[in-house]
Design a protein around this motif. Structure first.
Motif, short mmCIF file in Angstrom:
data_model
loop_
_atom_site.label_atom_id
_atom_site.label_comp_id
_atom_site.label_asym_id
_atom_site.label_seq_id
_atom_site.Cartn_x
_atom_site.Cartn_y
_atom_site.Cartn_z
N TYR A 313 20.03 115.40 80.82
CA TYR A 313 19.63 114.04 81.46
C TYR A 313 18.55 114.51 82.57
O TYR A 313 18.84 115.25 83.36
N HIS A 314 17.19 113.99 82.13
CA HIS A 314 16.43 114.33 83.11
C HIS A 314 15.55 112.75 83.41
O HIS A 314 15.16 112.27 82.46
N TRP A 315 15.48 112.34 84.77
CA TRP A 315 14.55 111.22 85.12
C TRP A 315 13.97 111.72 86.35
O TRP A 315 14.51 111.80 87.27
N TYR A 316 12.59 112.09 86.40
CA TYR A 316 11.67 112.40 87.46
C TYR A 316 11.97 111.54 88.53
O TYR A 316 11.45 110.41 88.30
N SER A 317 12.08 112.03 89.81
CA SER A 317 12.21 111.04 90.75
C SER A 317 12.30 111.70 92.04
O SER A 317 12.63 113.17 92.12
N SER A 318 11.97 111.14 93.24
CA SER A 318 12.19 111.62 94.67
C SER A 318 13.53 110.87 95.01
O SER A 318 14.10 110.10 94.48
N SER A 354 1.18 118.34 82.37
CA SER A 354 2.06 118.78 81.38
C SER A 354 3.17 119.43 82.01
O SER A 354 4.17 120.16 81.38
N VAL A 355 3.19 119.41 83.55
CA VAL A 355 4.09 120.26 84.30
C VAL A 355 5.73 119.80 83.68
O VAL A 355 6.63 120.71 83.62
N LEU A 356 5.89 118.39 83.77
CA LEU A 356 7.17 118.06 83.48
C LEU A 356 7.53 118.32 81.70
O LEU A 356 8.66 118.53 81.68
N TRP A 357 6.50 118.14 81.18
CA TRP A 357 6.78 118.50 79.65
C TRP A 357 7.38 119.93 79.52
O TRP A 357 8.36 120.20 78.70
N ARG A 358 6.61 120.77 80.04
CA ARG A 358 6.85 122.10 79.86
C ARG A 358 8.24 122.70 80.71
O ARG A 358 8.93 123.26 79.83
N PHE A 359 8.60 121.69 81.61
CA PHE A 359 9.91 121.98 82.43
C PHE A 359 10.83 121.38 81.42
O PHE A 359 12.19 122.12 81.33
N ALA A 360 10.75 120.53 80.87
CA ALA A 360 11.70 119.92 79.61
C ALA A 360 11.91 120.75 78.58
O ALA A 360 13.09 120.90 78.27
N ALA A 361 10.87 121.29 78.17
CA ALA A 361 11.15 122.22 77.14
C ALA A 361 12.02 123.67 77.46
O ALA A 361 12.81 123.95 76.73
N ALA A 386 2.17 119.10 71.80
CA ALA A 386 2.25 120.57 70.94
C ALA A 386 1.94 121.68 71.76
O ALA A 386 2.50 122.72 71.14
N ALA A 387 1.36 121.49 72.84
CA ALA A 387 1.20 122.74 73.75
C ALA A 387 1.90 123.00 74.73
O ALA A 387 1.72 123.86 75.61
N CYS A 388 3.17 122.18 74.64
CA CYS A 388 4.04 122.20 76.07
C CYS A 388 5.29 122.97 75.78
O CYS A 388 6.33 122.92 76.46
N GLY A 389 5.30 123.45 74.75
CA GLY A 389 6.71 124.27 74.29
C GLY A 389 7.54 123.27 73.42
O GLY A 389 7.24 122.59 72.69
N ASP A 390 8.83 124.14 73.31
CA ASP A 390 9.72 123.49 72.50
C ASP A 390 10.31 122.04 72.93
O ASP A 390 11.49 122.18 73.66
N LEU A 391 10.06 120.88 72.46
CA LEU A 391 10.32 119.59 72.90
C LEU A 391 11.30 119.20 71.81
O LEU A 391 11.52 117.89 71.83
N SER A 392 11.95 119.99 71.05
CA SER A 392 12.62 119.28 69.75
C SER A 392 14.09 118.77 70.13
O SER A 392 14.30 117.94 69.28
N ARG A 393 14.37 118.93 71.49
CA ARG A 393 15.78 118.30 71.90
C ARG A 393 15.64 116.81 72.54
O ARG A 393 16.50 116.14 72.22
N ILE A 394 14.52 116.63 72.77
CA ILE A 394 14.02 115.08 73.27
C ILE A 394 14.33 114.27 72.22
O ILE A 394 13.70 114.11 71.19
N ARG A 395 15.08 113.16 72.35
CA ARG A 395 15.29 112.33 71.46
C ARG A 395 15.39 110.82 71.86
O ARG A 395 15.06 109.79 71.32
#
Length: 695
Positions: A313-318, A354-361, A386-395
């Motif tokens: 579980y990720h929710w970007y926040s300060s 794309s920083v957070l998307w690549r982090f999520a991948a 498609a250029a951010c890595g394997d995001l297949s786990r995100i549902r």
């Protein structure tokens, strides 16, 4: 040969309904029926949440809702619990299943994975250290810390001994932090030497020294060397020493059993004008409401349960936004929390959305959440998933903070459709929610099984008796009106600090409508002793334009509503029209109503680099509003600006700018240190000066 497609798992909301049928004999034809039961039979519903999540107490409660009055509802008297206990009950099964408690990464690519046993040991060590410093139940522990695992450890240690937590993010300056911490008089301050943001190391030792000097109640300072600063503040204790204990005492440590309404933390209103409200919530309310929202509505499962094995579980926040509280609440369900500390958009010199998307991948995130503005920025920047890595786990995708434009949601849905590797990704579920720091929860949100519509939230939350009221104080469907909540929720504030008679609390939420009006569960009035409904200050429509369906749309703050020639409109509808134009990155509109003369409505726009506001673009903006909404809402003027003023949580500063342009002094309407971009105010201040000079 065609590969078999694995069907999507049963939603957690459906599992709860199956449980209600099997254990309570309750069946509901649809979500509206379930919601109606949850908001009219309050005792049965909240008892079911207690039982479903197996909340433990060494002593029984003698009632569920012992006193239905607003404010001042009394929940579960006699029960004892502790937020930290609810988290640490998962240590053995989660660790046995090989699931970590926390995974974190910062801008520098430094990754930390904290196991459940190590989380438990560090919490015990710090709790014992705080107790040795004389911290007692009810004492305040303040933190000036970023979104890192150490902050979560500090919070759980504080809660475990019954002390009261409060945190400010290190992007806040000295005065803004003091406006908050002076009100609560903390006994301990836990602080960081600095942070990294947008590619730069930002030293915070000077701020910490100023905080310590200005907070005479602080008897003990703990310093975390986040940037490796080798010069400690005199008299401080190094963080590493406070979490180093590993012996029989830490092994035997157990969090205290506390009353249901024992204070857990102090959070703060936005503080755009005057001192921010220090809002106190209780352990019991946070356990029940946060678990219900995260598990049932957000469909976030336990990471070691077979049906949700490996949930991340990720929710970007300060730490300065209530979504930090929502993120760490995942631990109460045994969910691995994946957190990022740093800028989500790269640096000013090298922007990268794309920083957070690549982090999520990299960390195999399954639920990805962020503020609505983040997704809009990704779309405007042309991010290609498609250029951010394997995001297949995100549902599932979560969003909040401001209304999500339909075109932004459509963009994200199409991005996932292009990379889809699972049934869920072919029509990705958007969990759009709306709530508030005030009650540390959500009024409007999602259910995975309900239909989706871009730019629209799916439903009212269970237990939240939310209605839309018209000018006559009558509930309506299919019309825009005031968002009210007619029944108490366990997470509503216990009280405000330094508000002994409750006058400020009542004035903030309960004084718009007469006591007793609309307070009867299911509709109707109660005697005045029942108190008043909660008025949230948002402009809401329930159902579609005909009042059908569960759909909910937030149209912005009701006190910043546009009223043109007798027709009212939420600002979010104007933003949807304006920001749909590719050249527009951001926008803000205010309606300046003057006594005895015509109102004046300027529109401010931030444009893409290299784009200038010419007559052609001005006409396109006007035409977009005219065709999407009505000619009545075409602005009187359009101005190109460098930035739109925003709070630290990303909200547009509509009301403060409106007050400024109506002639109020800047320092009376906005707190610069509670803003994400205070330098942006200079342009608006000069604009106000020019207007007043020309009047």
């Amino acid at each position: 040969m065609n590969q078999a497609v694995t069907p999507a798992r049963t939603s957690l909301m459906q599992r709860y309904q199956d449980w209600l049928r099997e254990t309570r004999g309750l069946s509901f034809a649809d979500y509206r029926a379930l919601w109606t039961w949850s908001t009219t039979d309050l005792d049965a519903f909240w008892q079911s949440i207690w039982d479903y999540f197996d909340i433990q107490s060494p002593t029984p409660h003698n009632a569920v809702l012992a006193k239905n009055v607003m404010p001042g509802a009394v929940w579960f008297p006699g029960a004892q619990l502790n937020y930290a206990r609810q988290v640490l009950r998962h240590v053995e099964p989660a660790h046995a299943a090989g699931q970590p408690a926390i995974i974190s990464e910062n801008e520098k690519g430094q990754v930390c994975e904290l196991s459940w046993p190590e989380l438990e040991r560090q919490v015990a060590s710090l709790a014992l250290h705080l107790r040795a410093q004389g911290v007692q139940p009810g004492d305040r522990v303040a933190a000036y810390m970023p979104n890192i695992p150490q902050t979560i450890v500090a919070f759980l240690a504080t809660a475990s001994i019954g002390a009261v937590w409060s945190v400010c993010a290190p992007d806040m300056g000295t005065n803004a932090v003091l406006d908050r911490f002076r009100q609560i008089e903390p006994k301990v301050l836990i602080a960081v030497d600095g942070v990294t943001w947008a590619g730069r190391d930002i030293d915070r030792l000077g701020v910490v020294q100023e905080l310590r000097a200005a907070l005479p109640s602080v008897r003990h300072l703990i310093m975390l060397r986040n940037l490796g600063n080798s010069t400690p503040i005199e008299g401080s204790t190094d963080w590493a020493a406070t979490v180093a204990q590993d012996d029989a005492e830490t092994a035997a440590f157990e969090p205290l059993w506390l009353p249901f309404d024992h204070p857990i933390w102090v959070v703060y209103s936005s503080g755009t004008t005057g001192l921010p409200k220090p809002i106190v919530h209780g352990h019991g309310g946070m356990i029940l409401v946060m678990m219900m929202l995260g598990h049932l509505h957000n469909d976030i499962g336990c990471s070691y349960a077979p049906e949700t094995l490996g949930e991340r579980y990720h929710w970007y926040s300060s730490t300065g936004w209530v979504m930090w509280n929502a993120q760490i609440a995942g631990l109460m369900s045994g969910t691995t929390c994946v957190i990022f500390d740093g800028s989500p958009g790269g640096s000013k010199d090298a922007p990268d959305w794309s920083v957070l998307w690549r982090f999520a991948a990299r960390h195999r995130v399954s639920f990805f959440g962020a503020g609505a503005a983040f997704y809009a920025n990704c779309m405007k920047a042309g991010v290609d998933l498609a250029a951010c890595g394997d995001l297949s786990r995100i549902r599932a995708i979560g969003t909040t903070g401001s209304p999500l434009a339909a075109d932004v949601q459509q963009w994200g849905t199409e991005q996932f459709r292009r990379i889809a590797k699972t049934p869920e990704q072919r029509d990705i579920w958007w969990c759009n929610i709306s709530g508030g720091t005030d009650f540390c929860g959500a009024f409007i949100g999602g259910v995975r099984d309900l239909p989706q519509q871009p730019g629209v939230m799916q439903c009212r939350m269970l237990g939240a008796a939310v209605e839309t009221w018209n000018d006559a104080g009558e509930p309506v469907l299919g019309q825009v009106g005031e968002l009210v909540c007619t029944q108490p929720i366990p997470s509503m504030p216990l009280y405000l600090v330094n508000d002994p008679d409750g006058a400020r609390y009542r004035a903030s939420y309960f004084e718009m409508y007469p006591p007793g009006h609309g307070r009867k569960p299911g509709g109707g009035d109660l005697p005045t002793e029942a108190g008043s409904v909660w008025r949230h200050g948002d402009w809401l429509r329930i159902g579609d334009e005909h009042g059908d369906g569960e759909w909910c749309v937030i149209y912005g703050r009701s006190d910043a509503t546009i009223n043109r020639h007798g027709l009212r409109m939420g600002t979010s509808e104007i933003y949807s029209a304006v920001e749909g134009i590719p050249e527009v990155l951001d926008s803000m509109v205010v309606d300046l109503e003057y006594l005895g003369r015509e109102s004046y409505m300027p529109l401010f726009v931030v444009l893409r680099p290299g784009v200038e506001l010419d007559e052609g673009l001005r006409k396109r903006l006007q035409d977009a509003i005219r065709s999407s909404l009505s000619p009545r809402f075409v602005p009187d003027d359009v101005f190109q600006v460098a930035e739109i003023p925003r709070t630290l949580s990303g909200k547009k500063q509509e009301l403060p700018i409106k007050k400024l342009l109506l002639g109020q002094p800047l320092d009376k309407v906005v707190n610069r240190e509670a803003m994400a971009n205070p330098a942006s105010l200079a342009w608006y201040e000069e604009f106000a000066r020019r207007r007043q000079g020309a009047a």
